[in-house]
Enzyme design. Structure first.
Site, short mmCIF file in Angstrom:
data_model
loop_
_atom_site.label_atom_id
_atom_site.label_comp_id
_atom_site.label_asym_id
_atom_site.label_seq_id
_atom_site.Cartn_x
_atom_site.Cartn_y
_atom_site.Cartn_z
N GLU A 48 29.28 50.42 42.00
CA GLU A 48 29.13 49.47 43.08
C GLU A 48 30.31 49.87 44.32
OE1 GLU A 48 30.37 45.72 41.35
OE2 GLU A 48 29.18 46.03 39.83
N CYS A 69 35.89 49.84 48.90
CA CYS A 69 36.44 49.84 47.42
C CYS A 69 35.43 50.49 46.73
CB CYS A 69 36.41 48.34 47.07
SG CYS A 69 37.29 48.13 45.16
N CYS A 107 33.71 51.15 32.15
CA CYS A 107 34.79 51.19 31.92
C CYS A 107 35.23 51.21 30.42
CB CYS A 107 35.75 50.22 32.74
SG CYS A 107 37.68 50.46 32.74
N CYS A 160 40.07 45.47 29.78
CA CYS A 160 40.70 44.38 30.31
C CYS A 160 39.91 42.97 30.01
CB CYS A 160 41.41 44.68 31.52
SG CYS A 160 42.17 45.89 31.93
N CYS A 177 37.91 41.36 32.97
CA CYS A 177 37.35 42.21 33.84
C CYS A 177 35.74 42.27 33.72
CB CYS A 177 37.97 43.54 34.25
SG CYS A 177 37.34 44.73 35.04
N CYS A 205 35.24 43.67 40.76
CA CYS A 205 34.43 44.98 40.10
C CYS A 205 33.62 44.62 39.00
CB CYS A 205 35.53 46.01 39.97
SG CYS A 205 36.98 45.16 38.67
N1 SAH Z 1 40.91 50.26 36.56
C1 SAH Z 1 41.71 50.27 37.67
C2 SAH Z 1 41.06 49.95 39.00
C3 SAH Z 1 39.83 49.01 38.85
S1 SAH Z 1 40.07 47.36 38.98
C4 SAH Z 1 42.80 49.24 37.32
O1 SAH Z 1 42.78 48.67 36.33
O2 SAH Z 1 43.59 49.19 37.94
C5 SAH Z 1 40.84 46.69 40.52
C6 SAH Z 1 41.53 45.65 40.33
O3 SAH Z 1 40.94 44.34 40.10
C7 SAH Z 1 42.66 45.78 39.04
O4 SAH Z 1 44.05 45.32 39.40
C8 SAH Z 1 41.96 44.92 38.11
O5 SAH Z 1 43.03 44.38 37.06
C9 SAH Z 1 41.60 43.70 38.85
N2 SAH Z 1 40.41 42.70 38.38
C10 SAH Z 1 39.58 43.17 37.47
N3 SAH Z 1 38.91 41.97 37.22
C11 SAH Z 1 39.40 41.02 37.95
C12 SAH Z 1 39.13 39.72 38.10
N4 SAH Z 1 38.09 39.06 37.55
N5 SAH Z 1 39.66 39.02 39.09
C13 SAH Z 1 40.68 39.57 39.80
N6 SAH Z 1 40.92 40.75 39.84
C14 SAH Z 1 40.41 41.56 38.72
#
Ligand code: SAH
Length: 351
Positions: free
Chosen positions: A92, A105, A112, A116, A119, A333
Site C-alpha cells: 500500500e 507514504c 511486518c 505492534c 497496527c 498502514c
Molecule cells: N515500522 C515503522 C513504520 C511503519 S508504521 C514504525 O513502526 O515506525 C508508521 C507509523 O504508524 C508508526 O508510528 C506506527 O506506530 C503508526 N501506526 C501503526 N498503526 C497505527 C494505528 N492504528 N493508528 C495510528 N498510528 C499507527
C-alpha cells in the site's frame, strides 16, 4: 538483484550494460527513463533503437508494481493505492496533499514482523521485504496515475524500514540521485519502531533525512505490552541511541506517539514522557490512533490529546497534534491490505 534494473544504481547499470556489449551512454538513457520519467516499460524509451528495447525487456525486466485499487478520501483528497507486486503480494501507499506539496507514504515490506499491538500491518502476517525498485515504483506509479510531482516521502507505510536496511538505503540513494528523481533527503522521513543497532548504523551514514521513532509509551512496562520490539531494545537503550543520533546529525528526531484512550494518554504518561525526552533534540507528534477492526484500542478524545500536548509543552517538549487524513479510506498502514485479504478469504471476487 541480478537483472532487477529498477534497483540498480547508475554505475551498476553501466557495468551491466557494458558487460553485455552495449555502450555506457545507453545506461544513462535507460536510468533517466526509469527514474526521471517513471517509465514502466521499455517501449516508452523512444530514443533507444527498437531492437535494443526488445532485448532489454527480455533480459532486464522492470520489476515494479501495478495499481489494483485506488481510494480517494472525500474529506481531504488523500489517495490510497493498493499495489500488486510480483508474486501476487499486495503493498500500500498513500498520497497526502499538504500546503508544501504532495507526500507519499511508501511501504518497505509486505506485512511486518514487529507485532505492534495497535497496527494492522502485523495482522496480515509478514511476507517479504520489498526491493529498492519496488519502493521506487510506488512513487513513480502514483505520480503517473495522479499526474502530480510528489515532493516528499515518508517511509511509514507497511513494514519496518530498518528491518530491510540494505534495500531501504539503496532506495534512498536512488531517489536522491541527481541523474534520477533527485528528491532531497531533507524531504524524506524514515520511521522506525526502534531497532537500536540499525539506528546507529543509519547515524553513521549522516543522511539529512528526518528520523521518526515510534515511541507510543513513556516506560518499559507499557511499551513492552504495546510494542514487542521494546523487550529486545528497552526504552533506555532506544532513547540513548536517539540522543546520540540527534547530536551526531544535528537533525531533530520526531517521536511518534499514538494516543490510545485510557492506555497511554494520562497526565502521568505525559509527564513521564517529558522527563524521558529532556535534552534530546526532538519533537513529539501526537496521533489519535486509527481504529483497526481486530484491535481493542480507541483514539483518545480531542480534549485529552490537547491536555497531553499542553503538559508536554509546559515541560519544554515541543509537540504537535497530527492532522488526521484519509480517515474514511482505511488510510492507516496495513488496513487496506488487510481488507483485501479478508475479502479473498471470504471468497470475494478479486478486482
Ligand atoms: N515500522 C515503522 C513504520 C511503519 S508504521 C514504525 O513502526 O515506525 C508508521 C507509523 O504508524 C508508526 O508510528 C506506527 O506506530 C503508526 N501506526 C501503526 N498503526 C497505527 C494505528 N492504528 N493508528 C495510528 N498510528 C499507527
Amino acid at each position: 538483484m541480478s537483472g532487477d534494473v529498477l534497483s540498480m544504481t547508475l554505475p551498476e547499470l553501466q557495468e551491466t550494460l557494458t558487460g553485455a556489449g552495449l555502450p555506457a551512454f545507453r545506461a544513462k538513457q535507460v536510468f533517466q527513463w526509469l527514474h526521471q520519467h517513471g517509465a514502466a516499460d521499455y517501449a516508452e524509451m523512444t530514443n533507444l533503437p527498437k531492437a535494443l528495447r526488445e532485448t532489454l525487456a527480455q533480459r532486464y525486466p522492470i520489476i515494479g508494481c501495478s495499481i489494483v485499487r485506488r481510494q480517494v478520501s472525500k474529506q481531504d483528497g488523500t489517495v490510497k493505492f493498493l499495489f500488486a507486486m510480483q508474486g501476487g503480494d499486495y503493498a500500500e501507499s498513500v498520497v497526502m496533499q499538504y500546503k508544501y506539496g504532495a507526500t507519499i507514504c511508501v511501504s518497505s515490506q509486505i506485512g511486518c514482523k514487529m507485532g505492534c499491538a495497535f497496527c494492522a500491518s502485523t495482522l496480515g502476517g509478514f511476507r517479504r521485504c520489498l526491493t529498492a525498485g519496488e519502493m521506487l515504483s510506488q512513487l513513480y506509479t502514483a505520480e503517473r496515475a495522479l499526474g502530480v510531482q510528489i515532493s516528499h516521502i515518508v517511509l511509514m507505510g507497511m513494514g519496518e524500514p530498518l528491518d530491510n536496511f540494505d534495500n531501504v538505503m539503496r532506495f534512498l540513494d536512488l531517489v536522491n540521485d541527481e541523474n534520477g528523481r533527485h528528491l532531497s533527503m531533507r524531504n524524506i522521513s524514515l520511521s522506525t519502531c526502534g531497532l537500536v543497532p540499525q539506528i546507529r548504523a543509519l547515524q553513521a551514514r549522516r543522511l539529512q533525512l528526518t528520523l521518526s521513532v515510534s515511541l507510543h509509551a513513556p516506560n518499559n512496562e507499557l511499551r513492552d505490552r504495546l510494542m514487542p520490539v521494546n523487550r529486545r531494545y528497552p526504552i533506555e537503550e532506544l532513547l540513548a541511541a536517539c540522543r546520540d543520533y540527534a547530536a551526531a546529525t544535528s537533525r531533530r528526531i520526531s517521536f511518534e506517539y499514538a494516543m490510545l484512550a485510557g492506555v497511554n494518554d494520562s497526565d502521568a504518561c505525559a509527564l513521564e514522557l517529558a522527563q524521558r525526552l529532556q535534552g534530546i533534540l526532538c519533537h513529539v507528534n501526537l496521533i489519535p490512533v486509527n481504529e483497526v477492526a481486530e484491535s481493542p484500542f480507541h483514539p483518545s478524545a480531542p480534549e485529552r490529546v490537547r491536555r497531553f500536548s499542553e503538559l508536554l509543552a509546559r515541560e519544554g517538549i515541543n509537540a504537535t497534534v497530527r492532522r488526521k487524513l484519509g480517515g474514511d479510506i482505511d488510510a492507516s498502514c496495513g488496513q487496506l491490505r488487510r481488507r483485501e485479504q479478508e475479502h479473498h478469504s471470504e471468497g470475494g471476487e478479486p478486482i
